[in-house]
Structures are given as C-alpha cells and as structure tokens.
Motif scaffolding. Sequence first.
Motif, PDB file in Angstrom:
ATOM      1  N   TYR A 291      15.512 -42.822  14.588  1.00 50.69           N
ATOM      2  CA  TYR A 291      16.763 -43.388  15.091  1.00 50.69           C
ATOM      3  C   TYR A 291      17.917 -43.010  14.170  1.00 50.69           C
ATOM      4  N   HIS A 292      17.643 -43.007  12.871  1.00 55.90           N
ATOM      5  CA  HIS A 292      18.675 -42.716  11.878  1.00 55.90           C
ATOM      6  C   HIS A 292      18.846 -41.201  11.689  1.00 55.90           C
ATOM      7  N   PRO A 293      19.972 -40.772  11.154  1.00 61.54           N
ATOM      8  CA  PRO A 293      20.083 -39.377  10.706  1.00 61.54           C
ATOM      9  C   PRO A 293      18.932 -39.066   9.751  1.00 61.54           C
ATOM     10  N   PHE A 294      18.349 -37.887   9.902  1.00 67.59           N
ATOM     11  CA  PHE A 294      17.136 -37.541   9.165  1.00 67.59           C
ATOM     12  C   PHE A 294      17.346 -36.222   8.430  1.00 67.59           C
ATOM     13  N   VAL A 295      17.094 -36.241   7.120  1.00 73.34           N
ATOM     14  CA  VAL A 295      17.268 -35.062   6.271  1.00 73.34           C
ATOM     15  C   VAL A 295      15.900 -34.597   5.793  1.00 73.34           C
ATOM     16  N   PHE A 296      15.675 -33.293   5.820  1.00 71.73           N
ATOM     17  CA  PHE A 296      14.398 -32.716   5.397  1.00 71.73           C
ATOM     18  C   PHE A 296      14.629 -31.668   4.315  1.00 71.73           C
ATOM     19  N   VAL A 297      13.794 -31.721   3.276  1.00 72.05           N
ATOM     20  CA  VAL A 297      13.832 -30.730   2.193  1.00 72.05           C
ATOM     21  C   VAL A 297      12.495 -29.989   2.203  1.00 72.05           C
ATOM     22  N   PRO A 298      12.470 -28.668   2.280  1.00 71.36           N
ATOM     23  CA  PRO A 298      11.192 -27.936   2.323  1.00 71.36           C
ATOM     24  C   PRO A 298      10.358 -28.141   1.056  1.00 71.36           C
ATOM     25  N   GLY A 299       9.046 -28.270   1.260  1.00 67.98           N
ATOM     26  CA  GLY A 299       8.117 -28.410   0.151  1.00 67.98           C
ATOM     27  C   GLY A 299       7.195 -27.210   0.032  1.00 67.98           C
ATOM     28  N   ASP A 300       6.465 -27.136  -1.074  1.00 67.70           N
ATOM     29  CA  ASP A 300       5.596 -25.977  -1.304  1.00 67.70           C
ATOM     30  C   ASP A 300       4.491 -25.860  -0.265  1.00 67.70           C
ATOM     31  N   ASN A 301       3.975 -26.982   0.244  1.00 66.32           N
ATOM     32  CA  ASN A 301       2.872 -26.915   1.200  1.00 66.32           C
ATOM     33  C   ASN A 301       3.248 -26.225   2.491  1.00 66.32           C
ATOM     34  N   GLU A 302       4.539 -26.218   2.824  1.00 63.56           N
ATOM     35  CA  GLU A 302       4.940 -25.590   4.084  1.00 63.56           C
ATOM     36  C   GLU A 302       5.628 -24.247   3.904  1.00 63.56           C
ATOM     37  N   TRP A 303       5.689 -23.750   2.657  1.00 66.26           N
ATOM     38  CA  TRP A 303       6.143 -22.353   2.557  1.00 66.26           C
ATOM     39  C   TRP A 303       5.546 -21.612   1.360  1.00 66.26           C
ATOM     40  N   THR A 304       5.734 -22.042   0.123  1.00 72.33           N
ATOM     41  CA  THR A 304       5.245 -21.220  -0.993  1.00 72.33           C
ATOM     42  C   THR A 304       3.722 -21.131  -1.033  1.00 72.33           C
ATOM     43  N   ASP A 305       3.021 -22.153  -0.537  1.00 68.93           N
ATOM     44  CA  ASP A 305       1.555 -22.152  -0.555  1.00 68.93           C
ATOM     45  C   ASP A 305       0.935 -21.584   0.716  1.00 68.93           C
ATOM     46  N   CYS A 306       1.754 -21.114   1.639  1.00 69.80           N
ATOM     47  CA  CYS A 306       1.235 -20.648   2.923  1.00 69.80           C
ATOM     48  C   CYS A 306       0.502 -19.314   2.819  1.00 69.80           C
ATOM     49  N   ASN A 307       0.595 -18.665   1.643  1.00 71.61           N
ATOM     50  CA  ASN A 307      -0.148 -17.406   1.478  1.00 71.61           C
ATOM     51  C   ASN A 307      -1.620 -17.645   1.162  1.00 71.61           C
ATOM     52  N   ARG A 308      -2.006 -18.891   0.953  1.00 68.47           N
ATOM     53  CA  ARG A 308      -3.406 -19.203   0.707  1.00 68.47           C
ATOM     54  C   ARG A 308      -4.225 -18.966   1.976  1.00 68.47           C
ATOM     55  N   ARG A 309      -5.487 -18.564   1.813  1.00 64.72           N
ATOM     56  CA  ARG A 309      -6.328 -18.262   2.965  1.00 64.72           C
ATOM     57  C   ARG A 309      -6.472 -19.471   3.884  1.00 64.72           C
ATOM     58  N   ALA A 310      -6.702 -20.652   3.286  1.00 64.39           N
ATOM     59  CA  ALA A 310      -6.885 -21.858   4.096  1.00 64.39           C
ATOM     60  C   ALA A 310      -5.629 -22.214   4.882  1.00 64.39           C
ATOM     61  N   ALA A 311      -4.464 -21.812   4.354  1.00 61.70           N
ATOM     62  CA  ALA A 311      -3.199 -22.131   5.010  1.00 61.70           C
ATOM     63  C   ALA A 311      -2.781 -21.068   6.014  1.00 61.70           C
ATOM     64  N   GLY A 312      -3.610 -20.050   6.193  1.00 62.39           N
ATOM     65  CA  GLY A 312      -3.334 -19.019   7.189  1.00 62.39           C
ATOM     66  C   GLY A 312      -3.000 -17.659   6.633  1.00 62.39           C
ATOM     67  N   GLY A 313      -2.871 -17.553   5.306  1.00 62.91           N
ATOM     68  CA  GLY A 313      -2.575 -16.259   4.700  1.00 62.91           C
ATOM     69  C   GLY A 313      -1.233 -15.684   5.101  1.00 62.91           C
ATOM     70  N   TYR A 314      -0.252 -16.538   5.290  1.00 60.06           N
ATOM     71  CA  TYR A 314       1.072 -16.090   5.701  1.00 60.06           C
ATOM     72  C   TYR A 314       1.861 -15.520   4.519  1.00 60.06           C
ATOM     73  N   ASP A 315       2.903 -14.811   4.841  1.00 56.87           N
ATOM     74  CA  ASP A 315       3.893 -14.433   3.846  1.00 56.87           C
ATOM     75  C   ASP A 315       4.813 -15.633   3.631  1.00 56.87           C
ATOM     76  N   ALA A 316       4.954 -16.074   2.379  1.00 51.85           N
ATOM     77  CA  ALA A 316       5.696 -17.298   2.084  1.00 51.85           C
ATOM     78  C   ALA A 316       7.159 -17.203   2.504  1.00 51.85           C
ATOM     79  N   VAL A 317       7.794 -16.096   2.243  1.00 52.42           N
ATOM     80  CA  VAL A 317       9.208 -15.944   2.576  1.00 52.42           C
ATOM     81  C   VAL A 317       9.414 -15.960   4.087  1.00 52.42           C
ATOM     82  N   GLU A 318       8.458 -15.380   4.823  1.00 54.47           N
ATOM     83  CA  GLU A 318       8.542 -15.420   6.288  1.00 54.47           C
ATOM     84  C   GLU A 318       8.425 -16.847   6.799  1.00 54.47           C
ATOM     85  N   ARG A 319       7.556 -17.651   6.176  1.00 54.94           N
ATOM     86  CA  ARG A 319       7.397 -19.046   6.601  1.00 54.94           C
ATOM     87  C   ARG A 319       8.647 -19.862   6.282  1.00 54.94           C
TER      88      ARG A 319
END
Length: 322
Positions: A91-119
């Motif tokens: 209901y309220h204005p909502f602010v989000f700050v990116p964390g490591d689990n959703e971008w810098t750690d995405c290159n891990r195999r379990a996280a999908g082996g993504y490119d972190a900068v692309e994520r």
Amino acid sequence: MMRPALLRRLLAGFALTLAGSTALAAEGFAFGLFGDTPYNGFERRHLPDLIAQMDAEPLAFVAHVGDIKASSERCDDTLYAARLADFQASYHPFVFVPGDNEWTDCNRRAAGGYDAVERLARLRQLFFADPRKSLGQSPMPVESQADDPAFGKWIEHQRWQKGPVLFATLNVPGSDNNLGRAAGPSEEFIQRSAAVKAWVADAFRLAREKKLEGVVLIQQGNPDLEDFSAGRPNRAYRQLLDQLLTETRSFAGEVLFVHGDTHVHRINQPLADPASGALVENFTRVETFGSPFMGWVKVDVTPGSKPLFRFDSRHYSPGAGN
C-alpha cells in the motif's frame, strides 16, 4: 464483512490523507525497513502478510534492503517477476535496493550460472522501469542518479527528501561488493564505486545546503564497520567507509546507515575514527532482520528532537495482520 487487515489499511490511508504530507513532515513521520527475505517456502508464503502488517501502519514508505531470495535459488526472470509483484502490492511507497543474492552471486551454478552484470541489468529493467518513482500502489517521486550524464547507468541509486531528512539508496551488495578475486578490483567494482562516491557526496552536499537534520543511507552489504573502526578495513568497503567517516564528522545532523546482509538484527553506533578510536556519535547503524528471522523495523522521525530517529523492532507474527 470487511477483513480487519483491509480495514486497517483503509484507516491508515485515511489518516495519511487527512494529515496531509506537509503536516506530517512538520510533526514527524515513520518509515519501515526490512530485507534478506524471503529465503524459503515459509518466508515466501508469509511475505504478503508481513507487507500487510506494514500496510496497517501510517508509514511514509517501506524499504527492502536487498536479498530477495536465497543464494542457492536460480536468478530466473520468473522469480524476479514474482518478487516484483509482492513489492508492488505494498500500500505504501516501496523502495528496493539490489542485494548480492539477486545479482553478484548469480554466476554460481546453483543460481543458474548467469552473468552477474547481465542480471543487474535485468533487475534495472524490472524494478527500476521508471527510476524517478518508487514501487508500490502509491508510488512516491524520487530523484535518480540516472539524471547525471556521468553516472546515468546507475538508475537504482535513488534519493528523496521527507521533512528535514534526506534519503539515498546505494547499490553496495554483500559478501565482497563484487570486488573480484583477482589481484586488482573488477572493472564493474571500479565504475560502480565511483558512482557510489559521487552519489554519497552529493547527498551530504544537499543536506548541508538545506541545513537538514538527518541523512539516511540504505544499502544491502554489511561493510564491516567494527573492523574498519579497529583499523582492519575490508578493502571492498574501505573507500566508502573513509568517505562516510569524513562526511559524517562534517555534518551537523544525524546519519542513519541501514544495511542487511549478515542477518543479525542490531541497532548501534559502531563507527569510530580508526586513528584516534573516537566514537562518531552522530552515526547510527541499523541492520534489518534476516532469514530465518522475519520482521521489520519501524523508524520514527521527530524533527527538532534528539535523537532524531527512534526505533521499534517488530518481530513477524503469522496472522497478526488478519
């Protein structure tokens, strides 16, 4: 029959409308902080209820400090979309700050082996589609570093003022701040650190020019404040903490530094001058609750008072919002 949770939301909205934003700024206001959740099935199921409990309070906004999933979960678009939907339901204005689990750690195999900068680029497309307003059902206008031609890529760096307080978000994730494992820092780290430095400097410049009472900085990573103060700085965060030390000591008001990352909820004053050991008394740190503990922190702001910020830690209780 109207559900109690819905009734509380409507009453909270009525109270905000009746008071008016100018009156609230003069008389005080409150905002909510949480992060490092959801990490598991229980937390995913109960995230809407946790947000509903914050909805029932007359808050100016809510901020999630990052880590919207466990590091072992895949960084798929479907997960991002699901979490965005949860946040947009606020209901309220909502602010989000990116964390490591959703971008810098995405290159891990379990996280999908993504490119972190692309994520990170994908997070920007989804969560910051309009970098000049927050998320939520009632988005608030914000400024973005996207307006600075020198740092236009960092649209996730947002800033807004409420009463005598300036708020700014920083994309400074946990673990190692994407410093990299090579002898020298990664190119991404170098470029982003320059953007963070400029954004912090500009926030304090504005706060001084406007003679504001407080500055609030919100990021995901725990920069190891205690080790820095003891003269053992983490090189991934040293530049930022050197800057915060200098800026805070030359600011007449109070500085509130908010982070998540290490899942230890605490409110304290850990910043000291490494050279002298002198405590920086106008600097307060809040680390939010983190999985497996759900909860949020209500921060009340009373202009003209000492301290400017007062804290109320709210442990999550299932069903309390119903």
